[in-house]
Write a protein that holds these residues in place. Structure first.
Motif, short mmCIF file in Angstrom:
data_model
loop_
_atom_site.label_atom_id
_atom_site.label_comp_id
_atom_site.label_asym_id
_atom_site.label_seq_id
_atom_site.Cartn_x
_atom_site.Cartn_y
_atom_site.Cartn_z
N ASP A 1 -0.33 4.19 -2.40
CA ASP A 1 -1.02 5.45 -2.08
C ASP A 1 -0.67 6.02 -0.72
OD1 ASP A 1 -2.45 5.25 -4.46
OD2 ASP A 1 -4.03 4.05 -3.50
N THR B 1 0.59 11.25 4.17
CA THR B 1 -0.83 11.27 3.80
C THR B 1 -1.70 11.00 5.01
OG1 THR B 1 -0.79 8.91 3.23
CG2 THR B 1 -0.33 10.49 1.45
N HIS C 1 9.27 6.21 -0.91
CA HIS C 1 7.93 6.04 -1.46
C HIS C 1 7.96 6.00 -3.00
CE1 HIS C 1 3.75 7.74 -2.41
NE2 HIS C 1 3.62 6.46 -2.13
N ARG D 1 0.81 -1.23 0.00
CA ARG D 1 0.00 0.00 0.00
C ARG D 1 0.84 1.26 0.00
NH1 ARG D 1 -4.64 0.01 4.45
NH2 ARG D 1 -5.25 1.84 3.22
N GLY D 2 2.11 1.15 0.35
CA GLY D 2 2.96 2.34 0.41
C GLY D 2 4.03 2.19 1.47
#
Lengths: 342, 342
Positions: free
Chosen positions: B195, B212, B189, B158-159
């Motif tokens: 994301d 984020t 990243h 997912r990141g």
């Protein structure tokens, strides 16, 4: 089926059964039977307390009403001293009501603690005297008045207690300083009367010759900190942890036991062959010293906490081990402040 | 029947409900919805987590598999990140098996943690990157390899995450230092994809503009230590204690909350109008500063711990209070390392 140490989840408390047995035997030889009143706050386990009964000690110290209740419920209520001041009358009364077959004595150091004990139905007390540690205990010259107030309230006064906690780690002239502190307690005892002079701890196990009973508990598991004193008691308790991350380039490794698994008030834990850098909530970061191979992810390590009492209080159970084998698992059943539900 | 604060047994955790609500609202305004991923390790209570869902945050960080299981069992499993490295395959597999309705993501930083996640049936991971704190996280230039290994093992990536914990208390050039640390994470990243860029904490709530989602939890109760940073978050949680002994001649008083009731890794607790001398197992010794009346036996005090996370972990429950009234009591139901029995 045999459980192996490597099968235990981490973090877990592990206790070397033979080291524990050796510590118990060493103390029982030096302070046999009622000359020792083991302090359950250090281990919070009725199973361990049972081992001490087997070694000849039938009287215990407790730090909380919950410990008293738990000991009584486990059939270990021959002579329980709540060696602490409590003014919560409801808790004291509940303690008395739930330990009817036990002998309970409570420390008092003020008119308020005397009144609380009397109101709760406590029958016997010790007068707690300040002997140099800035904590509980009445000024020595007030001990007789406290004893009189207790007797006037219908309480039997068994004697005095005084904890020379400020001298536990003393290096210089320890015997003389302990003797001077205990002289204060002895004079208070002369004024108070009774058979009991209670005090001391693991750090003064061989220097306190004034007490009729020594209040030691840490010697069982043995602190990393106390171990620096050079006593015959050896560290039995460690926190088993797993290396979950390593940084080969920068030289550190991370184990999965931190502030929630071990107490750091006496400094970070120690780990043989390594420098411990710091603990955070869930982790301890450490690095191998020269000559020690770099830790690998999945390795198990045993962290030696500086202070066992608050470390034990962080866990639900402790595992007795011999070599690679887990030989018993004991609940830490005297945790918290609520009395166990019978 | 209304319970009053003075009727609570001590030691007890008390939380000012209005202060807690204010802290939650302040953070929700600054980091709305998924811009905050609250860290449950700071409060270990599904009831408090529910308040955060009500404030708009549906994704949470956990530090242990037991926290993940407890959150899932409470119906709070919309998006749970185990922001920690775990190599115990049995525990990970049990966590996956008992949270089937939940979305679970696990941090990985090594081939071993990737293998453990894959073997346990975990489906999604974040690559944890070291950004300056000597703890978990792979070297930044290894992040792509870890991501490739995860994908090769069938895991969705997912990141990234990276915790700049070494900068939480930084005073000088904080923004620039946080930005430099987060540049490391940003480059990782770019190499990893996905994301999610997860990191930060209460201490960098307004200086970390790279993530984020911010991993903050302490802001809810607010540490005594973090409070020195001058953020708008105010201390909500204190340890309620009773004065059980006083020494008028020597000027100190003793409250019945010590190392087993509050964490001292960030120093002793503070008490308004008093100097705190030290904590021992069951006690805190303190003295009034000039102008403060001498404490009396039976008085209640509220000790402000330096570090809330390990303090909360010492208690079974916390009491929400408004003025003198206890308005709710929440279990600290995510304590320990064993998953709750459903």
């Amino acid at each position: 089926m045999t459980t192996r140490v490597q099968d235990l989840p981490t973090p877990s408390l592990v206790v070397e059964a033979d080291v524990l047995a050796g510590n118990v035997a060493t103390m029982a030889a030096a302070r046999p039977g009622p000359a020792l009143r083991p302090h359950v706050k250090a281990f919070k386990s009725t199973a361990l307390a049972r081992e001490l009964v087997a070694a000849g000690h039938e009287g215990f110290c407790c730090a909380t009403p919950a410990e008293v209740v738990g000991m009584g419920a486990a059939g270990l209520g021959t002579d329980l001293l709540l060696a602490n001041e409590v003014v919560d009358r409801r808790r004291l009364a509940a303690m008395v009501a739930s330990t009817l077959g036990s002998r309970i004595t409570v420390a008092v150091d003020s008119p308020e603690t005397v009144a609380a004990a009397a109101a709760a139905g406590v029958r016997e007390v010790l007068v707690d005297v300040e002997v140099g540690l800035p904590r509980c205990g009445c000024p020595p010259d007030e001990a007789a008045d406290i004893a009189d107030a207790a007797r006037a309230a219908g309480l039997a006064v068994r004697g005095v207690m005084g904890y020379e906690g400020h001298l536990m780690m003393e290096a210089d002239d320890k015997s003389a300083k302990v003797a001077a502190s205990m002289d204060v307690l002895r004079r208070a005892h002369e004024a108070v009367g009774g058979d009991v002079v209670s005090g001391g701890g693991t750090g003064t196990w061989d220097t306190n010759h004034a007490v009729t009973e020594l209040q030691a508990g840490s010697y069982t598991h043995m602190d990393g900190d106390y171990a620096r004193l050079g006593t015959p008691f050896r560290p039995a308790l460690t926190v088993l942890a797993t290396v979950v991350s390593t940084n080969r380039a920068k030289g550190w490794a991370v184990a999965d036991a931190g502030l929630k698994a071990l107490a750091t008030d006496h400094g970070p834990p120690t780990l043989a062959g390594h420098d411990v850098w710091f603990c955070s909530d869930e982790h301890t970061t450490f690095a191998p010293t020269e000559g020690t191979p770099a830790p690998a992810v999945g390795d198990r390590v045993r962290l030696l906490p500086g202070h066992v009492d608050p470390t034990v209080a962080l866990h639900d159970r402790l595992h007795l081990v011999q070599g690679d084998e887990v030989v018993d698992t004991w609940p830490v059943d005297l945790r918290g402040w609520d009395a166990p539900v019978p």
